[in-house]
Write an enzyme that holds these catalytic residues in place. Structure first.
Site, PDB file in Angstrom:
ATOM      1  N   SER A 176     -43.341  19.200 111.579  1.00 33.88           N
ATOM      2  CA  SER A 176     -44.521  20.229 112.558  1.00 33.88           C
ATOM      3  C   SER A 176     -43.032  19.673 113.708  1.00 33.88           C
ATOM      4  CB  SER A 176     -45.066  19.437 112.780  1.00 33.88           C
ATOM      5  OG  SER A 176     -46.538  20.383 111.763  1.00 33.88           O
TER       6      SER A 176
ATOM      7  N   ASP B  68     -51.743  26.141 118.608  1.00 34.20           N
ATOM      8  CA  ASP B  68     -51.376  25.183 118.138  1.00 34.20           C
ATOM      9  C   ASP B  68     -52.356  24.195 119.089  1.00 34.20           C
ATOM     10  OD1 ASP B  68     -50.286  21.911 117.533  1.00 34.20           O
ATOM     11  OD2 ASP B  68     -48.937  23.118 117.983  1.00 34.20           O
TER      12      ASP B  68
ATOM     13  N   HIS C 203     -50.737  17.109 119.259  1.00 30.05           N
ATOM     14  CA  HIS C 203     -49.447  17.923 118.866  1.00 30.05           C
ATOM     15  C   HIS C 203     -49.052  19.296 119.592  1.00 30.05           C
ATOM     16  CE1 HIS C 203     -48.586  20.300 115.127  1.00 30.05           C
ATOM     17  NE2 HIS C 203     -48.756  19.465 114.415  1.00 30.05           N
TER      18      HIS C 203
END
Length: 753
Positions: free
Chosen positions: A531, A147, A218
């Site tokens: 996600s 990520d 994220h």
């Protein structure tokens, strides 16, 4: 004697006063109503509820001078959560209400202990029974996350009470700019970064060589969703207050940063997964993917084939392109995850000048005046000239929120009400706005039309739990079938993905609309997307890996799929937001919505290994180079090519209106008994419109645990079908303890040439 009588009279007088006081005291109650009892003169439920409440207030003669209007007593009217309303009532008023037509029951509005991440609670995970204690909360299972990096100081990565790092771990915490290896611990056991490929393609770009999540957030969010430690007293600026925890809170986390400024290149992703395999991860969480790339060119497909060989369970996201574009990560050897909603809503309240209060979705973060402002309805709100002249200083009501929010802000409106059935309220962080459904929209429009001097006020930062129906497949979640391998039904499973609250870099700006140059920071953030769904399944995979260490990745995926839920919390089939709340098909939902506790005891599993996937690749007519790119070996066995992978789902393609085409398709499956020793399973197939489906044999008699038995599923086109039809049903195997369910899709969708 006289004193005794006097005492009794005094006692009776005090008792009566206490009773009167109790009857007059108001508390909040939730009232369940029977909609079929609504009289015909009422055009909507809200007005009926208001009238019913008003009648109850009129029927009480206790402390009438202090009674407010019915509209001021009404707290919420419910349309999805339940049929009914909540209101502030005295005991006497509650008793009067009980005699109203349509009254079913009532309950006190008791305080609820909120659980912020909430998805573990929504999934049924608890400390006493089921997957958490059986897996020791994921203890010693290692989750690798590819990520944008990670914020190591987050409390979600504290290691209080964790055991020593497993000796099999070969990874490391690499010293990098702003990320000293000492920041790792028994929870965060690995941190690496991969940007050589990205630098090569962008030689003039400036990036920091660090595994720190310093530009996006994220990676911090996804990794804490999968395995974050428990953190108490968190919220998103007042929304969703409570405690946050990952799905596998005792699992270890290893971060592989390969995404930079929301971009990644194949070389870096492959390198990251390659390192993760070498380091010894048990689970991979990959909330990223590539669109319209064949398997032999897809970096996720390539790298995860090797991970599968090593026994690593891989969870991937389906993509966020909604119903209009196909999903990515349709790779047969990974688990592809669609996104669903929670039974939690973040709300704001619109109070009209007539006292009627309407709740809707909102995540507005600021403070808002309690004063009433003029309110006006402006249709689609797409006429910027009209907005400029009429919206200033008013609350604007619109029937279109996607394209109009910026225009409304520029017109200097004080707030907005958007009429929509969309469940995404995350766009309105910095502008006072509320999303209401069409029924409540009709109430607001009727009030504005009837009153030339209509006004309203707005309030925010309310969190509601237990909302219904939930879950639903959300509108942004990408749909199957897979372009890269359409013969394997994808997605596999649905998990929570909408408005998920998880850790966030505390020095990184929260992703909000910066209208007015407002900058906000918070250590937790609410984000939506597949996600967010992907790490939920990675966490569930870690729990199963901890409780069932001998299971293969395919067995874990099978257990997750065949024990999933196809009904929501109203007892009805799970709906699809992106298709107007119609029943969700397996092309959106996959096998169902994940149920971690049931996945512990699936009864039967559909297992698959390297050769099974090679047989599939051979049947796809890939060249030797293509297959070698995936398997890494130039020598492989293609003697038994087969598109019929031993998978816990089925998808059959038929040609529309073509009598010369194949009208029957058969599938061969082998199941392994992982439940009790001697047992008998009986098959049942739900009817599929336009098709005849049979199972041969329809009974499987197992003599011992781990025994394997095979069966055949036969699908016959019973009529000439039209183009682009999708029909579906389920095959269910049952014994005395287990229900093993697989989705079946029969379609005339055209395969990509």
């Amino acid at each position: 004697m006289a004193s005794t009588i006097c005492y009794c009279l005094w006692f009776s007088y005090v008792t009566i006063l206490h009773l009167v006081s109790s009857l007059a005291k108001s508390d909040n109650y939730i009232i369940h109503m029977d909609l079929s009892a609504m009289p015909k003169p009422f055009t909507n439920y809200h007005s009926w509820y208001l009238s019913t409440l008003s009648s109850a207030l009129d029927n009480t003669d206790l402390d009438t001078n202090n009674l407010n209007s019915a509209s001021s007593r009404l707290i919420y009217t419910y349309t999805n959560v339940m049929n009914g309303f909540s209101a502030s009532l005295s005991l006497a008023e509650l008793e009067a209400l009980k005699s109203s037509a349509g009254y079913i029951s009532s309950m006190p509005d008791l305080p609820i202990k909120l659980d912020t991440t909430h998805s573990p609670q929504f999934l049924g995970l608890n400390h006493r029974t089921g997957a958490w204690p059986a897996a020791k909360f994921g203890q010693d299972v290692i989750i690798g996350v590819v990520d944008t990096g990670l914020w190591p100081e987050s409390k979600s990565f504290k290691d209080d009470g964790m055991t020593e790092i497993p000796s099999r771990w070969k990874g490391q915490c690499v010293n990098s700019i702003g990320f000293n290896s000492s920041l790792c611990n028994k929870k965060l056991i690995g941190a690496r970064f991969f940007n050589k490929g990205y630098r090569a393609e962008n030689p003039n770009i400036t990036i920091v060589n660090s595994a720190r999540d310093d530009t996006d957030g994220h990676g911090t969010h996804t990794s804490s969703t999968a395995a974050g430690s428990r953190v108490d007293g968190v919220s998103f600026f007042g929304y969703a207050p409570g405690s946050a925890t990952g799905v596998a809170p005792r699992a270890r986390v290893a971060m592989y940063k390969a995404v930079w400024y929301d971009h990644a290149v194949a070389s870096d992703v492959i390198a990251a997964i390659d390192s993760a395999i070498s380091d010894g991860v048990d689970v991979l969480s990959l909330s990223l993917g590539y669109d319209n790339v064949p398997l032999y060119e897809d970096p996720v497909a390539l790298a995860t084939f090797a991970a599968m060989e090593k026994g690593i369970f891989v969870s991937t996201s389906a993509g966020n392109d909604g119903p209009d574009k196909p999903l990515h990560n349709g790779t047969p050897w990974v688990t592809t995850v669609a996104a669903g909603t929670l039974d939690r809503e973040l709300r704001g309240t619109l109070k009209l000048g007539n006292g009627v209060s309407i709740t809707g979705l909102s995540v507005y973060l600021g403070n808002f005046s309690s004063s009433h402002f003029p309110i006006t309805f402006m249709g689609l709100c797409n006429n910027d000239t009209e907005l400029t002249t009429k919206a200033k200083g008013k609350i604007v009501v619109c029937e279109n929120f996607i394209y109009s929010s910026i225009l409304i802000q520029e017109a200097e409106a004080v707030g907005a009400v958007f009429i929509s059935n969309d469940s995404d309220s995350s766009f309105g962080h910095m502008f006072p706005s509320i999303i209401i459904d069409s029924m409540n929209g009709d109430i607001v429009k009727a009030y504005i039309k009837k009153n030339s001097d209509s006004t309203a006020s707005m309030s925010f930062k309310t969190t509601a739990l237990g909302t219904k129906p939930a879950p639903s497949v959300d509108s942004y979640s990408s749909r199957g079938p897979s372009k890269t391998c359409p013969f394997v039904l994808k997605p596999d499973i649905t998990a929570p993905g909408t408005l998920i609250l998880a850790a966030w870099p505390e020095k990184l700006q929260v992703d909000v609309d910066n209208y007015g140059n407002v900058t906000l920071f918070n250590s937790f953030n609410i984000v939506s997307g597949t996600s967010m769904a992907c790490p939920h399944i990675a966490g569930v995979g870690a729990l199963l890996k901890g409780a069932r260490p001998d299971w293969s990745p395919a067995a874990i995926r099978s257990a997750i799929m065949t024990t999933s839920d196809i009904f929501d919390n109203t007892g009805r089939f799970i709906k699809d937001v992106g298709e107007g709340y119609k029943r969700a098909t397996p092309l959106a939902l996959g096998a169902g919505h994940v149920n971690p506790n049931r996945a512990l005891f699936p009864g039967l599993v559909y297992d698959a290994g390297v050769q099974d996937y090679v047989n599939l690749l051979c049947a796809l007519n890939f060249t030797q180079k293509n297959i070698t790119a995936i398997t890494r070996f130039s020598s492989f066995n293609c003697s038994s090519p087969s598109l019929d992978l031993n998978y816990p789902s089925f998808i059959a393609y038929f040609h529309a209106n073509d009598s010369s085409s194949r009208r029957v398709q058969e599938f061969q499956r082998t199941v392994t008994n992982v439940g009790v020793g001697q047992t008998t399973y009986v098959a049942r197939v739900t009817p599929i419109k336009g098709f005849r489906v049979s199972v041969i044999p329809n009974k499987l008699v197992f003599k011992e645990k781990n025994e394997k038995l095979s069966y055949k599923l036969r699908i016959e086109d019973a009529r000439m079908t039209r183009e682009n039809e999708v029909a579906f049903g389920y095959l269910t195997w049952r014994d005395m303890k287990h229900v093993v369910r697989s989705p079946i899709v029969a379609t005339t969708l055209k395969l990509e040439s």
